[in-house]
Write a protein that holds these residues in place. Sequence first.
Motif, short mmCIF file in Angstrom:
data_model
loop_
_atom_site.label_atom_id
_atom_site.label_comp_id
_atom_site.label_asym_id
_atom_site.label_seq_id
_atom_site.Cartn_x
_atom_site.Cartn_y
_atom_site.Cartn_z
N ALA A 91 1.00 -1.17 -0.09
CA ALA A 91 -0.35 -0.05 0.07
C ALA A 91 0.57 1.20 0.18
CB ALA A 91 -0.85 0.09 0.54
N VAL A 92 1.82 1.13 0.78
CA VAL A 92 2.98 2.72 0.29
C VAL A 92 3.05 2.56 -1.17
CG1 VAL A 92 5.03 2.92 0.94
CG2 VAL A 92 4.03 1.99 3.21
N ARG A 93 3.58 1.28 -1.45
CA ARG A 93 3.84 1.75 -2.90
C ARG A 93 3.08 2.76 -4.17
NH1 ARG A 93 6.60 -3.06 -3.20
NH2 ARG A 93 9.36 -2.74 -2.40
N GLU B 290 -4.60 13.53 -2.84
CA GLU B 290 -3.43 13.16 -3.68
C GLU B 290 -2.32 12.46 -3.41
OE1 GLU B 290 -2.05 15.10 -6.06
OE2 GLU B 290 -3.76 16.46 -5.79
N PRO B 291 -2.06 11.59 -4.99
CA PRO B 291 -0.79 10.66 -3.90
C PRO B 291 0.16 11.09 -3.52
CG PRO B 291 -1.03 10.72 -6.77
CD PRO B 291 -1.64 12.15 -5.82
N TRP B 292 0.15 10.18 -2.31
CA TRP B 292 1.61 10.26 -2.07
C TRP B 292 2.85 9.09 -1.58
CZ3 TRP B 292 4.33 13.92 1.29
CH2 TRP B 292 4.85 13.73 1.65
N GLY B 293 4.31 9.86 -2.42
CA GLY B 293 5.24 8.66 -2.73
C GLY B 293 6.40 9.10 -1.23
N GLY B 294 6.47 9.89 -0.07
CA GLY B 294 7.15 10.41 0.55
C GLY B 294 7.61 9.09 1.49
N VAL B 295 7.46 7.72 1.34
CA VAL B 295 7.97 6.98 2.44
C VAL B 295 8.95 6.48 2.38
CG1 VAL B 295 7.44 4.94 3.69
CG2 VAL B 295 4.99 6.35 3.16
N LYS B 296 9.84 7.25 3.11
CA LYS B 296 11.36 6.20 3.54
C LYS B 296 11.30 5.59 3.57
CE LYS B 296 13.07 10.62 4.56
NZ LYS B 296 13.48 11.70 5.99
N ALA B 297 10.47 4.27 4.27
CA ALA B 297 10.48 2.97 4.81
C ALA B 297 9.46 2.86 5.71
CB ALA B 297 12.30 2.43 5.64
N VAL B 298 9.35 1.00 5.72
CA VAL B 298 8.52 0.49 6.17
C VAL B 298 9.39 -0.02 7.00
CG1 VAL B 298 6.61 -0.99 6.78
CG2 VAL B 298 6.66 0.65 4.44
N PRO C 69 19.81 -0.27 28.47
CA PRO C 69 19.37 -0.89 29.49
C PRO C 69 17.47 -1.61 28.67
CG PRO C 69 19.99 1.19 30.51
CD PRO C 69 20.08 1.11 28.75
N PHE C 70 17.15 -0.68 27.69
CA PHE C 70 15.44 -1.38 27.47
C PHE C 70 16.38 -0.55 25.75
CE2 PHE C 70 14.08 -0.48 31.52
CZ PHE C 70 13.88 -2.17 31.44
N ALA C 71 15.84 -1.26 24.34
CA ALA C 71 14.95 -1.19 22.94
C ALA C 71 13.95 -1.74 22.99
CB ALA C 71 16.72 -1.05 22.49
N ALA C 72 13.33 -1.25 21.77
CA ALA C 72 12.43 -1.88 21.14
C ALA C 72 12.94 -2.08 19.52
CB ALA C 72 11.70 -0.97 20.60
N SER C 73 13.38 -3.45 18.70
CA SER C 73 13.72 -3.53 18.49
C SER C 73 13.15 -3.43 16.32
CB SER C 73 14.74 -4.82 17.92
OG SER C 73 13.55 -6.11 18.22
N PHE C 74 13.68 -3.57 15.34
CA PHE C 74 12.30 -3.56 14.43
C PHE C 74 13.16 -4.14 12.88
CE2 PHE C 74 11.47 -0.14 16.84
CZ PHE C 74 9.87 0.00 16.15
N GLU C 75 13.23 -4.43 11.91
CA GLU C 75 12.77 -5.19 10.61
C GLU C 75 12.58 -4.08 10.15
OE1 GLU C 75 11.45 -8.69 9.11
OE2 GLU C 75 12.59 -8.65 7.78
N VAL C 76 13.77 -3.51 8.71
CA VAL C 76 13.44 -1.98 8.43
C VAL C 76 13.58 -2.63 6.93
CG1 VAL C 76 15.35 -0.49 7.15
CG2 VAL C 76 15.02 -1.08 10.22
N PHE C 77 12.09 -2.37 6.45
CA PHE C 77 12.38 -2.17 4.56
C PHE C 77 12.22 -1.07 3.46
CE2 PHE C 77 9.89 -5.19 7.23
CZ PHE C 77 10.44 -6.35 6.54
N PRO C 78 13.20 -0.95 3.46
CA PRO C 78 13.63 0.77 2.71
C PRO C 78 12.21 0.53 1.35
CG PRO C 78 15.87 -0.48 2.89
CD PRO C 78 14.57 -1.78 2.78
N MET C 79 12.27 2.32 1.43
CA MET C 79 11.32 1.69 -0.01
C MET C 79 11.64 2.53 -1.37
SD MET C 79 7.79 0.22 0.76
CE MET C 79 9.32 -1.19 1.48
N GLY C 80 12.95 2.82 -1.13
CA GLY C 80 13.41 3.83 -2.57
C GLY C 80 13.73 2.72 -2.95
N TRP C 81 14.93 3.22 -4.06
CA TRP C 81 14.86 2.25 -5.42
C TRP C 81 16.18 2.23 -4.88
CZ3 TRP C 81 11.30 -0.63 -7.24
CH2 TRP C 81 10.78 -0.43 -7.72
N GLY C 82 17.14 1.01 -5.28
CA GLY C 82 18.34 0.67 -5.21
C GLY C 82 19.14 0.86 -3.78
N GLU C 83 18.29 0.75 -2.72
CA GLU C 83 18.71 0.45 -1.39
C GLU C 83 18.74 -1.11 -1.37
OE1 GLU C 83 17.79 3.66 1.46
OE2 GLU C 83 16.45 3.97 0.04
#
Length: 246
Positions: free
Chosen positions: A145-147, A164-172, A232-246
Amino acid sequence: METERFEHLPEDWQRALCVVAHPDDMEFGAAAAVARWTGQGKDVSYCMVTSGEAGIDGLEPDECRRVREAEQVESARLVGVHVVEFLREPDGILEYGLPLRAAIARAVRRARPEIVITGNFRDTWGGRNLNQADHIAVGRAVVDAVRDAGNRWVFADQLIDGLEPWGGVKAVWAFGSPLSTHAVDTTSTFEAGVASLEAHRAYIRGLGWESFDAGEYLEGMLRPQGRRLGVPFAASFEVFPMGWGE
Ligand SMILES: [Zn+2]
């Protein structure tokens, strides 16, 4: 793999949209991260795909929806989130597909975020516990949906009344993924995260977890992740770049 160090998530962004399947999903691990970001002055909003109305065995869905939406709004407020949208798709039986992508694309086009956050949508949590079907459907749909949101010719019927369309998402970013590579220090906002989880009172009571302690639970989850970030504490994430060529 388990002991590899996490990298710090970037914080050079201003607006994030969190899209998850159920009320309470953010609070099982990511709410303290949200509290950190809103504390930095960032704008974070929530989009709940369902209202979790099938989540409490002893409560009819219509009543449950009302209770859980109210709990989610309060839970969000406690971490500095003042916009919570409920898409009211059916809890427990979400299907990955075009209707779900369209609903999420519309939310992305409205919110115009730079970062979209969702929950783990891998098959498991890293051990043998299987992930839940709604989480998997939502996560997959979020990435697509981000794409879609950026493409004027996809779900073009949405582009009325100034939308309007929104193509400004850098990452999920997907929190709680067994393939997480990045994390954020949540030490100073840990208590806000606990309060945010505790706000889901009826839900936690409904699960029948008599001796559930939100602080202990989150500590057990966030401390091992913190170790991998050197805090001491952290929250972890998997990163999906949404730009091209990353
Ligand atoms: Zn959930």
